[in-house]
Motif scaffolding. Structure first.
Motif, PDB file in Angstrom:
ATOM      1  N   TYR A 114       0.826  -1.197   0.000  1.00 56.38           N
ATOM      2  CA  TYR A 114       0.000   0.000   0.000  1.00 56.38           C
ATOM      3  C   TYR A 114       0.869   1.259   0.000  1.00 56.38           C
ATOM      4  O   TYR A 114       1.986   1.257   0.530  1.00 56.38           O
ATOM      5  N   TYR A 115       0.330   2.324  -0.571  1.00 53.17           N
ATOM      6  CA  TYR A 115       1.014   3.614  -0.563  1.00 53.17           C
ATOM      7  C   TYR A 115      -0.044   4.711  -0.612  1.00 53.17           C
ATOM      8  O   TYR A 115      -1.209   4.455  -0.964  1.00 53.17           O
ATOM      9  N   SER A 116       0.346   5.926  -0.261  1.00 50.47           N
ATOM     10  CA  SER A 116      -0.587   7.049  -0.265  1.00 50.47           C
ATOM     11  C   SER A 116      -0.099   8.138  -1.225  1.00 50.47           C
ATOM     12  O   SER A 116       1.022   8.077  -1.749  1.00 50.47           O
ATOM     13  N   PHE A 117      -0.927   9.152  -1.420  1.00 53.01           N
ATOM     14  CA  PHE A 117      -0.566  10.288  -2.263  1.00 53.01           C
ATOM     15  C   PHE A 117       0.712  10.950  -1.757  1.00 53.01           C
ATOM     16  O   PHE A 117       1.578  11.337  -2.547  1.00 53.01           O
ATOM     17  N   ASN A 118       0.849  11.091  -0.436  1.00 50.25           N
ATOM     18  CA  ASN A 118       2.046  11.727   0.130  1.00 50.25           C
ATOM     19  C   ASN A 118       3.299  10.913  -0.158  1.00 50.25           C
ATOM     20  O   ASN A 118       4.376  11.480  -0.382  1.00 50.25           O
ATOM     21  N   VAL A 119       3.169   9.608  -0.167  1.00 46.95           N
ATOM     22  CA  VAL A 119       4.292   8.738  -0.530  1.00 46.95           C
ATOM     23  C   VAL A 119       4.666   8.977  -1.995  1.00 46.95           C
ATOM     24  O   VAL A 119       5.840   9.157  -2.336  1.00 46.95           O
ATOM     25  N   LYS A 120       3.649   8.990  -2.867  1.00 44.64           N
ATOM     26  CA  LYS A 120       3.914   9.163  -4.293  1.00 44.64           C
ATOM     27  C   LYS A 120       4.559  10.515  -4.582  1.00 44.64           C
ATOM     28  O   LYS A 120       5.486  10.609  -5.398  1.00 44.64           O
ATOM     29  N   GLU A 121       4.096  11.566  -3.910  1.00 47.65           N
ATOM     30  CA  GLU A 121       4.665  12.895  -4.100  1.00 47.65           C
ATOM     31  C   GLU A 121       6.146  12.921  -3.735  1.00 47.65           C
ATOM     32  O   GLU A 121       6.969  13.494  -4.455  1.00 47.65           O
ATOM     33  N   GLU A 122       6.483  12.287  -2.609  1.00 49.79           N
ATOM     34  CA  GLU A 122       7.888  12.275  -2.199  1.00 49.79           C
ATOM     35  C   GLU A 122       8.719  11.407  -3.134  1.00 49.79           C
ATOM     36  O   GLU A 122       9.861  11.750  -3.467  1.00 49.79           O
ATOM     37  N   VAL A 123       8.171  10.288  -3.589  1.00 54.40           N
ATOM     38  CA  VAL A 123       8.884   9.441  -4.546  1.00 54.40           C
ATOM     39  C   VAL A 123       9.223  10.235  -5.801  1.00 54.40           C
ATOM     40  O   VAL A 123      10.346  10.178  -6.301  1.00 54.40           O
ATOM     41  N   ASN A 124       8.272  10.990  -6.313  1.00 51.25           N
ATOM     42  CA  ASN A 124       8.509  11.755  -7.539  1.00 51.25           C
ATOM     43  C   ASN A 124       9.568  12.836  -7.343  1.00 51.25           C
ATOM     44  O   ASN A 124      10.384  13.087  -8.234  1.00 51.25           O
ATOM     45  N   ARG A 125       9.579  13.465  -6.166  1.00 57.09           N
ATOM     46  CA  ARG A 125      10.604  14.470  -5.884  1.00 57.09           C
ATOM     47  C   ARG A 125      11.987  13.830  -5.815  1.00 57.09           C
ATOM     48  O   ARG A 125      12.957  14.338  -6.397  1.00 57.09           O
ATOM     49  N   VAL A 126      12.079  12.725  -5.098  1.00 51.94           N
ATOM     50  CA  VAL A 126      13.371  12.050  -4.930  1.00 51.94           C
ATOM     51  C   VAL A 126      13.828  11.431  -6.245  1.00 51.94           C
ATOM     52  O   VAL A 126      15.026  11.411  -6.558  1.00 51.94           O
ATOM     53  N   PHE A 127      12.879  10.943  -7.038  1.00 49.14           N
ATOM     54  CA  PHE A 127      13.212  10.362  -8.343  1.00 49.14           C
ATOM     55  C   PHE A 127      13.972  11.374  -9.200  1.00 49.14           C
ATOM     56  O   PHE A 127      15.013  11.062  -9.790  1.00 49.14           O
ATOM     57  N   ALA A 128      13.464  12.587  -9.261  1.00 45.84           N
ATOM     58  CA  ALA A 128      14.103  13.632 -10.068  1.00 45.84           C
ATOM     59  C   ALA A 128      15.507  13.932  -9.550  1.00 45.84           C
ATOM     60  O   ALA A 128      16.456  14.083 -10.338  1.00 45.84           O
ATOM     61  N   LEU A 143      11.638  13.469  12.508  1.00 43.58           N
ATOM     62  CA  LEU A 143      10.512  13.456  11.578  1.00 43.58           C
ATOM     63  C   LEU A 143      10.387  14.791  10.846  1.00 43.58           C
ATOM     64  O   LEU A 143      10.006  15.791  11.447  1.00 43.58           O
ATOM     65  N   HIS A 144      10.697  14.822   9.543  1.00 43.02           N
ATOM     66  CA  HIS A 144      10.402  16.031   8.780  1.00 43.02           C
ATOM     67  C   HIS A 144       8.923  15.996   8.396  1.00 43.02           C
ATOM     68  O   HIS A 144       8.226  14.988   8.616  1.00 43.02           O
ATOM     69  N   GLU A 145       8.421  17.069   7.826  1.00 45.41           N
ATOM     70  CA  GLU A 145       6.977  17.201   7.594  1.00 45.41           C
ATOM     71  C   GLU A 145       6.435  16.104   6.682  1.00 45.41           C
ATOM     72  O   GLU A 145       5.331  15.584   6.905  1.00 45.41           O
ATOM     73  N   GLU A 146       7.201  15.705   5.651  1.00 45.00           N
ATOM     74  CA  GLU A 146       6.762  14.637   4.752  1.00 45.00           C
ATOM     75  C   GLU A 146       6.623  13.320   5.509  1.00 45.00           C
ATOM     76  O   GLU A 146       5.690  12.543   5.270  1.00 45.00           O
ATOM     77  N   PHE A 174       0.962   9.624   9.391  1.00 41.59           N
ATOM     78  CA  PHE A 174      -0.468   9.787   9.667  1.00 41.59           C
ATOM     79  C   PHE A 174      -1.322   9.078   8.613  1.00 41.59           C
ATOM     80  O   PHE A 174      -2.391   8.546   8.934  1.00 41.59           O
ATOM     81  N   ASP A 175      -0.870   9.064   7.364  1.00 46.68           N
ATOM     82  CA  ASP A 175      -1.582   8.310   6.322  1.00 46.68           C
ATOM     83  C   ASP A 175      -1.658   6.836   6.689  1.00 46.68           C
ATOM     84  O   ASP A 175      -2.731   6.224   6.659  1.00 46.68           O
ATOM     85  N   ALA A 176      -0.496   6.263   7.002  1.00 45.03           N
ATOM     86  CA  ALA A 176      -0.424   4.826   7.294  1.00 45.03           C
ATOM     87  C   ALA A 176      -1.194   4.474   8.560  1.00 45.03           C
ATOM     88  O   ALA A 176      -1.908   3.464   8.602  1.00 45.03           O
ATOM     89  N   ASN A 177      -1.061   5.305   9.579  1.00 48.82           N
ATOM     90  CA  ASN A 177      -1.712   4.992  10.851  1.00 48.82           C
ATOM     91  C   ASN A 177      -3.240   5.082  10.745  1.00 48.82           C
ATOM     92  O   ASN A 177      -3.952   4.231  11.281  1.00 48.82           O
ATOM     93  N   GLU A 178      -3.734   6.092  10.051  1.00 49.42           N
ATOM     94  CA  GLU A 178      -5.189   6.218   9.882  1.00 49.42           C
ATOM     95  C   GLU A 178      -5.738   5.068   9.047  1.00 49.42           C
ATOM     96  O   GLU A 178      -6.786   4.489   9.377  1.00 49.42           O
ATOM     97  N   PHE A 179      -5.023   4.715   7.966  1.00 50.14           N
ATOM     98  CA  PHE A 179      -5.453   3.586   7.137  1.00 50.14           C
ATOM     99  C   PHE A 179      -5.467   2.300   7.961  1.00 50.14           C
ATOM    100  O   PHE A 179      -6.394   1.491   7.852  1.00 50.14           O
TER     101      PHE A 179
END
Length: 240
Positions: free
Chosen positions: A45-59, A182-185, A191-196
């Motif tokens: 499983y992954y969330s939007f926040n995970v995908k956003e950080e992946v795309n930033r780090v990918f670049a 813990l940085h903001e990301e 919080f995404d993972a814990n709520e899910f």
């Protein structure tokens, strides 16, 4: 994209962005560990926040690796095509390179070793063939890893971002002075993972990360989190 949620005796993993990045980049030191973990999990499983950080780090990582390749190719271009080039000779060249972004000199050596082994050259090879193979590798590098990213996001299961940050957890983070870990990301992903997890207790969700600071924070907060287990990706490394 998958939308079902599975449960039972299956292994269900929520992946931090660094686990996905390690899978995407074949030269990442944790690539093999990430592949092992992802394929051992029945559902990832992954969330939007995970995908956003992946795309930033990918670049960023794509730029860092390409910078490294350019430096190495420049050194090779100084050599005569008919000469014999040894693996150790290129390692000596890399000794003189400074860190490139988040890639330490040790990371550069590890990455080169993976590339050379991928070429299946042995210890020595004609300069012309090394240049040829390396040039092909560079030309295909970004498209290969974009393909890996697309494949993995299609294979994983997307979950919604958290509706609101758990006030109790926020207080504990402040109380324990965990801002340094813990940085903001990270907070958003946590919080995404814990709520899910709270909304899907039957999954017995495992949270997976390679971030050692993140792990320290989670260890301190573990009594207040929903996860069935937190997995350190380093434990899946073939070197451990």
């Amino acid at each position: 994209m998958k939308s079902q949620i599975y449960c039972g005796d299956m292994m269900n993993s929520f992946l931090d962005s660094n686990v996905i990045i390690a899978y995407i980049f074949s030269l990442d030191s944790l690539h093999d560990a990430s592949k092992t973990l992802i394929f051992d999990s029945d559902n990832n499983y992954y969330s939007f926040n995970v995908k956003e950080e992946v795309n930033r780090v990918f670049a960023r990582k794509n730029f860092e690796f390409k910078t490294f390749f350019s430096k190495l190719m420049l050194d090779m271009m100084k050599l005569n095509d008919v000469n014999i080039l040894g693996r150790e000779s290129l390692h000596r060249s890399i000794d003189n390179y400074e860190a490139i972004g988040n890639l330490s000199n040790e990371n550069l050596h590890e990455s080169f070793e993976k590339i050379w082994n991928q070429f299946d050259f042995g210890e020595n090879q004609e300069v012309f063939l090394v240049k040829l193979k390396f040039n092909d590798f560079i030309n295909n590098f970004e498209s290969l890893h974009r393909s890996n990213r697309k494949y993995l996001f299609n294979k994983m299961i997307f979950v919604s971002s958290h509706d609101k940050k758990d006030r109790f957890l926020l207080e504990k983070i402040e109380e324990e002075n965990l801002e340094e870990f813990l940085h903001e990301e990270d907070k958003n992903i946590l919080f995404d993972a814990n709520e899910f997890c709270k909304n899907n207790l039957e999954l017995k969700l495992k949270f997976v990360t390679a971030d050692q600071d993140f792990l320290k924070a989670i260890d301190i907060l573990k009594n207040y989190l929903c996860f069935d287990e937190c997995i350190n990706l380093l434990e899946f490394s073939p070197n451990n």
